[in-house]
Design a protein around this motif. Sequence first.
Motif, mmCIF file in Angstrom:
data_model
loop_
_atom_site.group_PDB
_atom_site.id
_atom_site.type_symbol
_atom_site.label_atom_id
_atom_site.label_comp_id
_atom_site.label_asym_id
_atom_site.label_seq_id
_atom_site.Cartn_x
_atom_site.Cartn_y
_atom_site.Cartn_z
ATOM 1 N N VAL A 126 1.395 13.395 -1.625
ATOM 2 C CA VAL A 126 0.512 13.530 -2.780
ATOM 3 C C VAL A 126 1.226 13.130 -4.074
ATOM 4 C CG1 VAL A 126 -0.890 15.146 -4.125
ATOM 5 C CG2 VAL A 126 -0.802 15.349 -1.626
ATOM 6 N N ARG A 127 2.386 13.720 -4.357
ATOM 7 C CA ARG A 127 3.068 13.474 -5.634
ATOM 8 C C ARG A 127 3.828 12.147 -5.653
ATOM 9 N NH1 ARG A 127 5.914 19.074 -6.267
ATOM 10 N NH2 ARG A 127 4.916 19.514 -4.311
ATOM 11 N N LEU A 128 4.536 11.840 -4.591
ATOM 12 C CA LEU A 128 5.304 10.600 -4.540
ATOM 13 C C LEU A 128 4.416 9.367 -4.724
ATOM 14 C CD1 LEU A 128 8.009 9.165 -4.119
ATOM 15 C CD2 LEU A 128 7.653 9.392 -1.641
ATOM 16 N N PRO A 129 3.257 9.288 -4.051
ATOM 17 C CA PRO A 129 2.387 8.122 -4.271
ATOM 18 C C PRO A 129 1.907 7.986 -5.721
ATOM 19 C CG PRO A 129 1.820 9.180 -2.225
ATOM 20 C CD PRO A 129 2.791 10.097 -2.925
ATOM 21 N N VAL A 130 1.714 9.090 -6.414
ATOM 22 C CA VAL A 130 1.318 9.022 -7.829
ATOM 23 C C VAL A 130 2.403 8.305 -8.626
ATOM 24 C CG1 VAL A 130 0.916 10.389 -9.923
ATOM 25 C CG2 VAL A 130 -0.226 11.012 -7.798
ATOM 26 N N ALA A 131 3.657 8.672 -8.406
ATOM 27 C CA ALA A 131 4.766 8.048 -9.136
ATOM 28 C C ALA A 131 4.872 6.563 -8.808
ATOM 29 C CB ALA A 131 6.071 8.763 -8.799
ATOM 30 N N LEU A 132 4.629 6.199 -7.548
ATOM 31 C CA LEU A 132 4.775 4.801 -7.144
ATOM 32 C C LEU A 132 3.556 3.951 -7.492
ATOM 33 C CD1 LEU A 132 6.606 5.352 -3.759
ATOM 34 C CD2 LEU A 132 7.585 4.676 -5.972
ATOM 35 N N ALA A 133 2.372 4.537 -7.469
ATOM 36 C CA ALA A 133 1.157 3.777 -7.810
ATOM 37 C C ALA A 133 1.212 3.295 -9.254
ATOM 38 C CB ALA A 133 -0.088 4.632 -7.584
ATOM 39 N N ALA A 134 1.728 4.136 -10.118
ATOM 40 C CA ALA A 134 1.813 3.780 -11.539
ATOM 41 C C ALA A 134 2.736 2.587 -11.783
ATOM 42 C CB ALA A 134 2.278 4.995 -12.348
ATOM 43 N N THR A 135 3.641 2.303 -10.851
ATOM 44 C CA THR A 135 4.592 1.196 -11.013
ATOM 45 C C THR A 135 4.112 -0.102 -10.369
ATOM 46 O OG1 THR A 135 5.791 1.634 -8.962
ATOM 47 C CG2 THR A 135 6.506 2.842 -10.927
ATOM 48 N N GLY A 136 3.010 -0.033 -9.621
ATOM 49 C CA GLY A 136 2.505 -1.217 -8.936
ATOM 50 C C GLY A 136 3.236 -1.537 -7.646
ATOM 51 N N LEU A 137 4.038 -0.612 -7.120
ATOM 52 C CA LEU A 137 4.803 -0.868 -5.906
ATOM 53 C C LEU A 137 3.987 -0.732 -4.615
ATOM 54 C CD1 LEU A 137 8.229 0.795 -6.762
ATOM 55 C CD2 LEU A 137 7.784 -1.628 -6.351
ATOM 56 N N ILE A 138 2.847 -0.078 -4.670
ATOM 57 C CA ILE A 138 2.040 0.118 -3.463
ATOM 58 C C ILE A 138 1.174 -1.114 -3.241
ATOM 59 C CG2 ILE A 138 0.323 1.553 -2.302
ATOM 60 C CD1 ILE A 138 1.380 3.925 -3.970
ATOM 61 N N ASP A 139 1.289 -1.688 -2.046
ATOM 62 C CA ASP A 139 0.578 -2.921 -1.713
ATOM 63 C C ASP A 139 -0.780 -2.691 -1.069
ATOM 64 O OD1 ASP A 139 2.802 -4.821 -2.380
ATOM 65 O OD2 ASP A 139 3.811 -3.607 -0.852
ATOM 66 N N GLU A 140 -0.977 -1.520 -0.495
ATOM 67 C CA GLU A 140 -2.233 -1.262 0.219
ATOM 68 C C GLU A 140 -2.511 0.241 0.202
ATOM 69 O OE1 GLU A 140 -3.026 -3.529 3.985
ATOM 70 O OE2 GLU A 140 -3.034 -1.485 4.805
ATOM 71 N N TYR A 141 -3.767 0.587 0.052
ATOM 72 C CA TYR A 141 -4.218 1.977 0.037
ATOM 73 C C TYR A 141 -5.241 2.153 1.148
ATOM 74 C CZ TYR A 141 -2.242 2.161 -4.680
ATOM 75 O OH TYR A 141 -1.396 2.116 -5.759
ATOM 76 N N THR A 142 -5.047 3.170 1.994
ATOM 77 C CA THR A 142 -6.018 3.485 3.031
ATOM 78 C C THR A 142 -6.431 4.935 2.846
ATOM 79 O OG1 THR A 142 -5.040 1.910 4.561
ATOM 80 C CG2 THR A 142 -6.459 3.607 5.515
ATOM 81 N N PHE A 143 -7.731 5.117 2.587
ATOM 82 C CA PHE A 143 -8.279 6.451 2.395
ATOM 83 C C PHE A 143 -9.175 6.769 3.581
ATOM 84 C CE2 PHE A 143 -8.040 4.676 -2.065
ATOM 85 C CZ PHE A 143 -6.811 5.247 -2.336
ATOM 86 N N VAL A 144 -8.837 7.833 4.286
ATOM 87 C CA VAL A 144 -9.622 8.307 5.414
ATOM 88 C C VAL A 144 -10.473 9.441 4.849
ATOM 89 C CG1 VAL A 144 -9.556 9.253 7.742
ATOM 90 C CG2 VAL A 144 -7.816 7.589 7.004
#
Length: 185
Positions: A126-144
């Motif tokens: 939950v928290r780690l993805p917030v920090a990384l999303a803000a930097t543009g490092l996440i290439d793909e998001y999958t929401f179930v």
Amino acid sequence: MTQPLRYAINVSLDGCVHHEAGLPPDAESMAFWTDELRRSDTLLYGRVTYELMQGAWRRPASGQWPDWMDPSEVAFAEVMDPMRRVVASTTLDAVDWNAELLHGDLVDAVRRLKGQPGRGISLGGVRLPVALAATGLIDEYTFVVHPVIAGRGPRLLDGVELTLELIERREFRSGVTVQRYRPTS
């Protein structure tokens, strides 16, 4: 060439992402999550997710999976247990279960991790993805997305602004939908 960083998580209709929100896992959802793990060879977690996953999916010292696990859960555990883990934590001094601690600046360390050879990095929590999303490092998001209103718990990517492009949508018999996105910028 960098390996992709993929964030995947269960979420309720009202955006809650705590592990107790949602429908109980069934064979179809467990098969999805098992296949999702196979897309990567590294798992990237914060401390809380690492400890949660370790408690649920680490092979017991006896070598035998617990009797409560059905075949779909055993299949998931068999894929997850031997995977490499990288843990971002400022409170842990040591990790085990095929894990290593991430050292230094989080963003720089994740960039270095993405630059290593591999099929991909699966990001959870939950928290780690917030920090990384803000930097543009996440290439793909999958929401179930589970057809449940949780009414409480942490919110999905709370405080992050993103524009995403839908690249895949699937429906399960349970009413759960899988929505896979790529950032547009």
